[in-house]
Design an enzyme around this catalytic site. Structure first.
Site, PDB file in Angstrom:
ATOM      1  CD  GLU A  54      -5.367   2.669  -6.652  1.00  0.00           C
ATOM      2  OE1 GLU A  54      -5.366   3.844  -7.049  1.00  0.00           O
ATOM      3  OE2 GLU A  54      -5.213   2.356  -5.450  1.00  0.00           O
ATOM      4  CB  SER A  63      -0.891   0.036   1.241  1.00  0.00           C
ATOM      5  OG  SER A  63      -1.839  -0.983   1.175  1.00  0.00           O
ATOM      6  CG  ASN A  96      -4.965   5.641   0.185  1.00  0.00           C
ATOM      7  OD1 ASN A  96      -6.133   5.857   0.513  1.00  0.00           O
ATOM      8  ND2 ASN A  96      -4.341   4.524   0.454  1.00  0.00           N
ATOM      9  CG  HIS A 134      -2.866  -1.121  -3.762  1.00  0.00           C
ATOM     10  ND1 HIS A 134      -3.704  -0.053  -3.562  1.00  0.00           N
ATOM     11  CD2 HIS A 134      -2.529  -1.555  -2.522  1.00  0.00           C
ATOM     12  CE1 HIS A 134      -3.849   0.158  -2.260  1.00  0.00           C
ATOM     13  NE2 HIS A 134      -3.154  -0.749  -1.610  1.00  0.00           N
TER      14      HIS A 134
HETATM   15  P1  NAD Z   1      -1.092  -9.495   7.266  1.00  0.00           P
HETATM   16  O1  NAD Z   1      -0.197  -9.201   8.390  1.00  0.00           O
HETATM   17  O2  NAD Z   1      -2.538  -9.771   7.525  1.00  0.00           O
HETATM   18  O3  NAD Z   1      -0.511 -10.778   6.470  1.00  0.00           O
HETATM   19  C1  NAD Z   1       0.825 -10.949   6.132  1.00  0.00           C
HETATM   20  C2  NAD Z   1       1.078 -12.438   5.858  1.00  0.00           C
HETATM   21  O4  NAD Z   1       2.405 -12.572   5.330  1.00  0.00           O
HETATM   22  C3  NAD Z   1       1.004 -13.321   7.095  1.00  0.00           C
HETATM   23  O5  NAD Z   1       0.205 -14.449   6.797  1.00  0.00           O
HETATM   24  C4  NAD Z   1       2.469 -13.715   7.354  1.00  0.00           C
HETATM   25  O6  NAD Z   1       2.611 -15.000   7.930  1.00  0.00           O
HETATM   26  C5  NAD Z   1       3.018 -13.694   5.936  1.00  0.00           C
HETATM   27  N1  NAD Z   1       4.473 -13.546   5.831  1.00  0.00           N
HETATM   28  C6  NAD Z   1       5.331 -12.897   6.648  1.00  0.00           C
HETATM   29  N2  NAD Z   1       6.587 -12.981   6.167  1.00  0.00           N
HETATM   30  C7  NAD Z   1       6.507 -13.684   5.011  1.00  0.00           C
HETATM   31  C8  NAD Z   1       7.472 -14.122   4.064  1.00  0.00           C
HETATM   32  N3  NAD Z   1       8.738 -13.812   4.175  1.00  0.00           N
HETATM   33  N4  NAD Z   1       7.029 -14.857   3.011  1.00  0.00           N
HETATM   34  C9  NAD Z   1       5.732 -15.175   2.877  1.00  0.00           C
HETATM   35  N5  NAD Z   1       4.783 -14.789   3.742  1.00  0.00           N
HETATM   36  C10 NAD Z   1       5.168 -14.057   4.797  1.00  0.00           C
HETATM   37  O7  NAD Z   1      -0.923  -8.308   6.239  1.00  0.00           O
HETATM   38  P2  NAD Z   1      -1.980  -7.681   5.183  1.00  0.00           P
HETATM   39  O8  NAD Z   1      -2.837  -6.681   5.862  1.00  0.00           O
HETATM   40  O9  NAD Z   1      -2.631  -8.776   4.416  1.00  0.00           O
HETATM   41  O10 NAD Z   1      -0.979  -6.856   4.249  1.00  0.00           O
HETATM   42  C11 NAD Z   1      -0.128  -7.498   3.332  1.00  0.00           C
HETATM   43  C12 NAD Z   1       0.261  -6.518   2.250  1.00  0.00           C
HETATM   44  O11 NAD Z   1      -0.913  -6.057   1.600  1.00  0.00           O
HETATM   45  C13 NAD Z   1       1.000  -5.270   2.736  1.00  0.00           C
HETATM   46  O12 NAD Z   1       1.976  -4.923   1.796  1.00  0.00           O
HETATM   47  C14 NAD Z   1      -0.102  -4.217   2.791  1.00  0.00           C
HETATM   48  O13 NAD Z   1       0.410  -2.909   2.565  1.00  0.00           O
HETATM   49  C15 NAD Z   1      -0.961  -4.652   1.642  1.00  0.00           C
HETATM   50  N6  NAD Z   1      -2.372  -4.199   1.715  1.00  0.00           N
HETATM   51  C16 NAD Z   1      -3.105  -4.368   2.869  1.00  0.00           C
HETATM   52  C17 NAD Z   1      -4.436  -3.928   2.910  1.00  0.00           C
HETATM   53  C18 NAD Z   1      -5.302  -4.102   4.149  1.00  0.00           C
HETATM   54  O14 NAD Z   1      -6.376  -3.506   4.213  1.00  0.00           O
HETATM   55  N7  NAD Z   1      -4.912  -4.920   5.116  1.00  0.00           N
HETATM   56  C19 NAD Z   1      -5.017  -3.326   1.766  1.00  0.00           C
HETATM   57  C20 NAD Z   1      -4.248  -3.201   0.595  1.00  0.00           C
HETATM   58  C21 NAD Z   1      -2.928  -3.641   0.596  1.00  0.00           C
END
Ligand code: NAD
Length: 299
Positions: free
Chosen positions: A153, A120, A192, A141
């Site tokens: 995106e 993000s 954003n 994204h």
């Molecule tokens: P999260 O913490 O819910 O999940 C992250 C996952 O990655 C976990 O299951 C963890 O075990 C795993 N992980 C950690 N290290 C790892 C590795 N080296 N290899 C493989 N897996 C690994 O996080 P999230 O909220 O799903 O966010 C993940 C990404 O998505 C971020 O870059 C975030 O910016 C982006 N994002 C999040 C949202 C949101 O609303 N949560 C929205 C858009 C984008």
């Protein structure tokens, strides 16, 4: 675009949604995470998505089960990407974790594999070098609750191949997203870049006591025809998130208004359990907030 096999790396909040949506639209999906425990949590998360697809999209029991049937799970990176056309990365928003992951992935994945980051706030050019294949790397994204909030995106960095970019745009459409191409890197993407300044401006008006919450929202709604104003949007985002962002901005910039905003969110909302829409109260009370009443826009 002739992608068939998609690997989603990271199966947390967004990764599990991306994986299930992609399988729902007919692709073979491999979910990769660091260990089997994380994958077990992913299976639970994904199972919890099924009723949403039935309620929100009218999907049948057979369809939601068939989607799950197209998914496999692995904590072995080389196995998870062995035949991947595209890897979508949704691992934690931490530069060092992503850098290490891409360095590994670049060595492990077949030459054909395209890499896309769901980050993000980090820009793809930050990791392009680490991937070892900058021309096959870009950002893709998604938004939380991907099956309803279906924006994708797609953002190039200067070294992304144009054909790869177009293929990922097509892929995003193929999994039911509204594809939004960005031809240049932009922190915050389009959404954003528009939303954050609006939300900041609304909070500044409040903290300066220019007008109250309802008047600020009403102005935006009447003047633009939008269904919600900035404070109603903040209730959806969640007051905790707004507070964390405000506090981080205050620390980074020394801007006193941001600090006052953070203090207000803490004392008047967070400490009183008003965390936004999810808890039934934030700036407004749910399920019948005043901004949704028929006479709100009249006077
Ligand atoms: P999260 O913490 O819910 O999940 C992250 C996952 O990655 C976990 O299951 C963890 O075990 C795993 N992980 C950690 N290290 C790892 C590795 N080296 N290899 C493989 N897996 C690994 O996080 P999230 O909220 O799903 O966010 C993940 C990404 O998505 C971020 O870059 C975030 O910016 C982006 N994002 C999040 C949202 C949101 O609303 N949560 C929205 C858009 C984008």
């Amino acid at each position: 675009m002739n992608y068939k096999n998609i690997t989603v790396a990271g199966s947390g909040v967004l990764g599990s949604q991306i994986a299930y949506q992609t399988a729902f639209k007919g692709f073979q999906v491999t979910v990769y995470d660091i260990n089997d425990e994380a994958l077990e949590r992913a299976k639970e998360r994904i199972s919890q998505l099924k009723p949403h697809y039935q309620a929100d999209l009218g999907a049948t029991q057979e369809e939601v089960e068939a989607a799950y049937g197209r998914m496999s799970f692995s904590s072995d990176l080389s196995q998870a990407v062995a035949d991947a056309d595209l890897v979508i990365e949704a691992i934690p928003e931490v530069v060092s974790i992503k850098n290490d992951f891409y360095a590994n992935l670049g060595k492990t994945a077949p030459e054909k594999t395209i890499f896309a980051t769901n980050s993000s706030t980090l820009l793809p050019s930050q990791f392009a070098e680490a991937t070892g294949r900058p021309e096959k790397f870009l950002a893709l994204h998604f938004a939380n609750e991907i099956w309803k909030n279906n924006t994708a995106e797609i953002m190039k960095h200067p070294g992304t191949d144009m054909g790869v970019f177009q293929d990922v745009v097509e892929f995003a459409k193929a999994i039911g997203m509204v594809a939004l191409p960005l031809h240049k890197e932009q922190p915050g993407y389009i959404l954003n870049s528009l939303l954050v300044p609006l939300l900041d401006a609304a909070q500044r008006l409040l903290i300066k006591e220019v007008a109250d919450v309802e008047t600020i929202d009403k102005t935006w709604m009447v003047a633009t025809g939008a269904p919600m104003g900035p404070f109603a949007i903040l209730d959806v985002v969640g007051i905790n998130t707004a507070y964390n962002i405000g506090r981080a901005k205050a620390e980074a910039t020394g801007d006193e208004e941001f600090q006052k905003i953070a203090d207000l969110l803490k004392s008047e909302y967070i400490d009183k359990g008003k965390l936004g829409r999810a808890t039934g109260e934030g700036f407004y009370k749910y399920p019948n907030p005043s901004f949704a009443q028929p006479d709100f826009l009249k006077n």
